[in-house]
Design a protein around this motif. Structure first.
Motif, short mmCIF file in Angstrom:
data_model
loop_
_atom_site.label_atom_id
_atom_site.label_comp_id
_atom_site.label_asym_id
_atom_site.label_seq_id
_atom_site.Cartn_x
_atom_site.Cartn_y
_atom_site.Cartn_z
N THR A 1 0.83 -1.18 -0.23
CA THR A 1 0.06 0.02 -0.09
C THR A 1 0.92 1.15 -0.13
O THR A 1 0.69 2.05 -0.70
CB THR A 1 -0.96 -0.02 1.29
N THR B 1 2.53 1.65 -3.56
CA THR B 1 1.40 2.26 -4.29
C THR B 1 1.23 3.54 -4.28
O THR B 1 0.96 4.44 -5.11
CB THR B 1 0.12 1.57 -4.14
N LYS B 2 0.92 4.06 -3.05
CA LYS B 2 0.59 5.59 -2.82
C LYS B 2 1.78 6.38 -2.99
O LYS B 2 1.50 7.59 -3.54
CB LYS B 2 0.22 5.84 -1.19
N LYS C 1 2.11 6.75 -6.81
CA LYS C 1 1.17 7.72 -7.33
C LYS C 1 1.23 9.29 -6.85
O LYS C 1 0.94 10.12 -7.97
CB LYS C 1 -0.35 7.42 -6.61
N GLU D 1 -13.57 1.08 6.38
CA GLU D 1 -13.44 -0.22 6.85
C GLU D 1 -11.97 -0.71 6.62
O GLU D 1 -11.37 -1.33 7.32
CB GLU D 1 -14.33 -1.31 6.45
N ASP D 2 -11.61 -0.33 5.13
CA ASP D 2 -10.25 -0.41 5.13
C ASP D 2 -9.78 0.36 4.00
O ASP D 2 -10.25 1.62 3.77
CB ASP D 2 -10.00 -2.04 4.39
N GLN D 3 -8.35 0.23 3.54
CA GLN D 3 -7.87 1.09 2.59
C GLN D 3 -8.74 1.45 1.30
O GLN D 3 -8.52 2.44 0.68
CB GLN D 3 -6.49 0.50 2.26
N ASP D 4 -9.19 0.27 0.77
CA ASP D 4 -10.14 0.25 -0.47
C ASP D 4 -11.31 1.49 -0.31
O ASP D 4 -11.44 2.22 -0.99
CB ASP D 4 -10.72 -0.83 -0.91
N ASP D 5 -11.77 1.59 1.03
CA ASP D 5 -12.93 2.41 1.29
C ASP D 5 -12.15 3.81 1.36
O ASP D 5 -12.99 4.89 0.73
CB ASP D 5 -13.37 2.18 2.77
N ASP E 1 -9.78 4.81 -0.52
CA ASP E 1 -9.16 5.40 -1.70
C ASP E 1 -10.58 5.69 -2.75
O ASP E 1 -10.72 6.57 -3.53
CB ASP E 1 -8.78 3.88 -2.51
N ASP E 2 -11.78 4.68 -2.40
CA ASP E 2 -13.22 5.16 -3.22
C ASP E 2 -13.64 6.30 -2.69
O ASP E 2 -14.01 7.15 -3.53
CB ASP E 2 -14.10 4.02 -2.57
N SER F 1 -11.45 9.14 -3.92
CA SER F 1 -11.64 9.23 -5.56
C SER F 1 -13.01 10.11 -5.90
O SER F 1 -13.45 10.61 -6.92
CB SER F 1 -11.42 7.91 -6.38
#
Lengths: 123, 247
Positions: free
Chosen positions: A110, A113-114, A117, B233-237, B239-240, B243
């Motif tokens: 992670t 990646t960051k 970016k 909840e996590d890194q994906d959240d 990032d979403d 974005s």
């Protein structure tokens, strides 16, 4: 590239330093909160800041705001690595001009990646 | 308590008292006074009785929570020490682990460099492309590499054992934290009992409230993300969300 790692826990600073070193950043300094970090930034030619949010003294979000408010520092990219996970806080950080937001616990992948970016955007 | 202070004594009664006293009949005078006081007394006694009962109940409830004072003076300071112990133990473990890992990194890097150095000659050898002089040099390099690898793998093994042993904090801190959780549960129970004694319903007390947050909404790690909709909840959240803000 000169990097400043800001976290009140020395173990977390050590982890981040090791990961950054693995990614090729060798010139790394440390500070344990925003109020220690800010004079270091003003006194040195840092290119990048990685900071925690929740720290005694000056918090990471306030350090970010101070960096953005200082004309000589405002260009420095700031990456937040924090356990703070409220949506409102992420929005707050985005509005304050953060360049990346990593929520703890995180992985080396992670971080890579960051960083890729952030520097791709700046290039 | 309302006791009428007028109309409790009649003129006759007053006169009788004076007469009895003048004629030296003390007992008879006292009897009239007692008769006059009787309704006042019974009302007063009833009121005192009620207050006594209330006081008794309150004291009983407080006795029930006498454990609170032990908690405040002994258990909680002890718990603070225990939690500080957890911080020390986990910090030591993290540092021991990182000491070992940081010691392993250069060893592995050195081995990788030595392998990389031998590799070109080795490839030539495999392709039957190596002259005698180069072969002798390769043999010496491989000899060094084998000796180093043997020595360094032992070194790495012992460092890995250090990493393994540094994890022993989990057992100790786990026990300490379990004890502190038990204490928190007990304090919670005592506080609810006390609130109940003061007539505040425990249900109302236990009602859903969010934990206190600090400046800039700081709350620290969220441990029940699935029960909350104001946190990611996590890194994906993360990032979403970023974005969606055009990041």
């Amino acid at each position: 590239m000169k990097v400043l790692v800001v976290d009140d826990f020395s173990t977390m600073r050590r982890i981040v330093k090791n990961l950054l070193r693995d990614l090729g950043f060798t010139n790394i300094s440390e500070a344990d909160d925003g109020s220690t970090a800010l004079p270091m930034l003003q006194g040195g030619d840092f290119d990048f800041v990685v900071t925690d949010w929740n720290m005694p003294g000056m918090q990471g979000i306030d350090l970010l705001k101070a960096i953005r408010a200082d004309a000589s520092l405002s260009h420095i990219p700031v990456l937040l690595i924090t356990a703070e996970a409220k949506k409102e806080q992420i929005v707050m950080a985005a509005q304050a001009g953060v360049n990346g937001y990593i929520v703890k616990p995180f992985t080396a992948a992670t971080l890579k990646t960051k960083l890729d970016k952030i520097f791709a955007r700046l290039a | 308590m309302t006791i009428a202070m007028t109309g409790q004594i009649s003129l006759e009664q007053a006169k009788s008292v004076v007469e009895f006293l003048e004629s030296g009949q003390q007992a008879a005078a006292d009897a009239i006074i007692a008769e006059i006081q009787n309704p006042i007394n019974s009302e007063l006694f009833a009121e005192i009785g009620k207050l006594t009962r209330q006081l008794h109940d309150s004291l009983t409830n407080f006795q029930l929570d006498s454990r609170l004072s032990d908690l405040a003076t002994a258990d909680i300071p002890d718990a603070k020490e225990r939690l500080n112990y957890v911080i020390t133990m986990t910090e030591d473990a993290a540092n021991k682990t990182m000491d070992a890992v940081e010691a392993i990194f250069p060893v592995v890097d050195t081995l990788a460099e030595q392998v990389a150095a031998v590799n070109p000659s080795w490839t030539k050898l495999m392709n039957n492309d190596l002259d005698l002089k180069e072969f002798k040099s390769l043999c010496l390099d491989i000899d060094t590499l084998l000796k180093n690898t043997g020595k360094e793998t032992q070194h790495i093994h012992s460092l890995m054992t250090d990493v393994l042993m540094a994890q022993d904090f989990q057992d100790l801190t786990g026990q300490v934290i379990r004890k502190v959780i038990e204490l928190v549960r007990e304090v919670e129970e005592s506080l609810i009992n006390m609130l109940t004694a003061f007539g505040i319903s425990a249900e109302k007390v236990q009602g859903k409230t969010t934990p206190k947050v600090g400046e800039n909404l700081v709350e620290g790690p969220i441990v029940n993300t699935e029960n909350r909709d104001d946190v990611v909840e996590d890194q994906d959240d993360v990032d979403d969300l970023l974005s969606s803000l055009g990041f």
